[in-house]
Design a protein around this motif. Structure first.
Motif: not given
Lengths: 344, 85
Positions: A1-22
Motif C-alpha cells: 500500500x502506497x501512502x497518498x504523499x508517496x503516490x503523488x511523488x510517484x505520479x510526478x516521477x513517472x511523468x518527469x523522469x523520462x521527460x528530463x532524461x530525454x
C-alpha cells in the motif's frame, strides 16, 4: 500500500523522469546519429534538410525508464505488459527503419505486439476487465474471449494509425502528446470516481506524456530529429496498451479519430496495405510557391493531409497546425466522453 | 473555418464508432444459439450470423465515411487549380 504523499511523488516521477532524461540525452544522441551518418532528408524543405533519424531507440529507452519507475514504485505488473507490447512494435519499427518491411508484413508482425501484451493475462495477471463502459448508458456484460481477440487485433490497427501520422515536422509528437494527455485525463477521472481502481494504471499512462512532450521540443518545426517507424509504432503500441489497462477504450478510440480517418482514407483509396514509398501517385506536392498543395490527380490517394490541403494550400507549419486542431477537437470529445462515463 | 467540413466528418466518425461499439457489445456479442443446447449447427449458424452482423457494422461505417469524403473531395477538387505539368 502506497501512502497518498508517496503516490503523488510517484505520479510526478513517472511523468518527469523520462521527460528530463530525454532532454539530457537528446543532444549527444543526435550527435551520435549524425556521426554514424544516420540522417534522412526532410523532403518538405527546399533544399531538403538533413535530419538525424531514428530517435525511436532513445524514446523507447525513456519509456522503459518511466515504466520502470512505476513498476518499482507501485509493485505493479501493468508496466511490464505495456513494455512487452511496446518492445515488439519498437523492434518491428527498428527493422523497418534499417531494412524496410513490406506493406503487408508490417501489420502482420504487429499482431505479435498484441499477443505479447495479452500474454501476461495467460500468466494470471489481471490486466483488464472485459466489459466496456459507455457514457450515460453504463457498461456491457463481460465478453472475455471477444474482448481479448479485439485487443490483439487493435495493436496493428492503432500502431499503423500512429505510423501514418508521422509525415510532417511535429505531427507525430503533437499527436502523441495530445492523445496521451486525453488518455491520462480519462484514466485519472476513472481513478477518482471508481472504488478500488489502482493508481498504478494512471501512473503507467504518464511516461508516454513525458516522452512525447520532450520529443516535441526536438521534432516540432523545423525538426531537429525524426522518430522513425521505431518511434511511431512504439507510441501506437503504448497508446493501445494504455487504453486497455486504463479501461477507457471508447474514449481512447475517440481521441485518435483523426489517425483512424487518415488510415481509412489511405486504405480505401489505395485498396489495401501499400508501403507509402511504393504508392504510384503522391497525395500532395510542394508547389513553386513553396507551399504544400493537394494533388488533383485522379489516382492520388486520399489522406487526411490531402483533404486539409484541398481546402487551401498551406505551409508545413500551417498544415501541422490544422492537424493539431483536428486532434484537439477529438481529444476534447474524448475527455467529454470520459467525464460522462465516470462522473455521471 | 476552412476545417469545418473536416470537423463535421470527424464528428460523424466518432458518433458512429460509439453507436456501433454499443450495438456490438449490447446486442451482437450476447446473442445465444436457437434450438437445443448441444446442437452444433446452431452454434455454427450463430458464429456466422455474428460475423455477418459485425461486417455489416463495419460496412455501414465505411459507406457513410466514404460518401461524406467523396462529397467533400468533389466539392473541393473543382475549385482547386490543377498544377502546371
Amino acid at each position: 500500500m502506497v501512502s497518498p504523499l508517496a503516490e503523488g511523488a510517484l505520479l510526478l516521477a513517472s511523468l518527469l523522469v523520462p521527460f528530463v532524461l530525454l532532454l539530457l540525452a537528446f543532444p549527444p544522441y543526435l550527435r551520435y546519429l549524425t556521426r554514424l551518418g544516420r540522417v534522412s532528408e526532410d523532403v518538405h524543405k527546399s533544399p531538403p534538410a538533413k535530419v538525424p533519424e531514428p530517435a525511436g531507440p532513445l524514446l523507447f529507452a525513456a519509456v522503459l525508464v518511466g515504466e520502470g519507475v512505476v513498476a518499482l514504485g507501485f509493485g505493479s505488473l501493468f508496466p511490464a505488459a505495456l513494455v512487452l507490447g511496446g518492445a515488439v512494435a519498437f523492434a518491428v519499427g527498428l527493422y523497418d527503419d534499417l531494412f524496410v518491411l513490406g506493406g503487408k508484413a508490417k501489420p502482420l508482425l504487429l499482431v505479435l505486439a498484441g499477443v505479447a501484451f495479452v500474454s501476461l493475462v495467460g500468466a494470471g495477471v489481471h490486466l483488464y476487465g472485459s466489459d466496456i463502459y459507455f457514457p450515460i448508458l453504463g457498461d456491457t456484460a463481460p465478453h472475455f474471449i471477444i474482448y481479448t481477440i479485439l485487443v490483439v487485433a487493435a495493436f496493428p490497427v492503432v500502431t499503423n494509425a500512429f505510423n501514418m501520422m508521422d509525415a510532417f515536422n511535429g505531427e507525430i509528437s503533437w499527436f502523441t502528446l495530445l492523445t496521451s494527455l486525453a488518455l491520462a485525463v480519462g484514466v485519472a477521472l476513472r481513478e477518482l470516481f471508481t472504488q478500488g481502481f489502482s493508481p498504478a494504471r494512471l501512473a503507467s499512462a504518464l511516461p508516454l506524456v513525458g516522452v512525447s512532450a520532450a520529443f516535441l521540443l526536438y521534432n516540432r518545426y523545423p525538426s531537429r530529429s525524426f522518430d522513425g517507424d521505431s518511434g511511431s509504432l512504439m507510441f501506437g503500441a503504448m497508446f493501445a496498451g494504455l487504453a486497455v489497462v486504463g479501461g477507457i477504450e471508447v474514449a481512447a478510440i475517440i481521441a485518435i479519430v483523426p489517425a483512424i480517418l487518415n488510415s481509412f482514407y489511405t486504405l480505401s483509396s489505395v485498396r489495401g496495405f501499400v508501403e507509402r514509398r511504393k504508392m504510384s501517385s503522391r497525395p500532395t506536392y510542394v508547389g513553386e510557391d513553396g507551399l504544400l498543395h493537394a494533388s488533383t490527380a485522379k489516382d492520388a490517394p486520399n489522406t487526411l493531409v490531402r483533404l486539409i490541403l484541398l481546402a487551401s494550400p498551406s505551409t508545413e507549419e500551417g498544415l501541422v497546425a490544422s492537424i493539431v486542431a483536428l486532434t484537439v477537437v477529438s481529444c476534447a470529445f474524448s475527455i467529454a466522453i470520459s467525464f460522462l462515463t465516470w462522473v455521471f | 473555418m476552412k476545417l469545418l467540413p473536416l470537423f463535421l466528418i470527424e464528428s460523424v466518425a466518432f458518433l458512429l464508432i460509439i453507436a456501433e461499439t454499443y450495438v456490438f457489445f449490447i446486442f451482437v456479442a450476447p446473442l445465444t444459439p436457437l434450438g437445443l443446447p448441444h446442437d452444433l449447427s446452431g452454434y455454427t449458424a450463430l458464429a456466422l450470423a455474428k460475423a455477418a452482423l459485425i461486417l455489416g457494422l463495419v460496412v455501414v461505417w465505411f459507406v457513410v465515411l466514404d460518401g461524406l469524403t467523396a462529397f467533400y473531395v468533389r466539392s473541393k477538387v473543382g475549385k482547386t487549380p490543377r498544377p502546371a505539368s
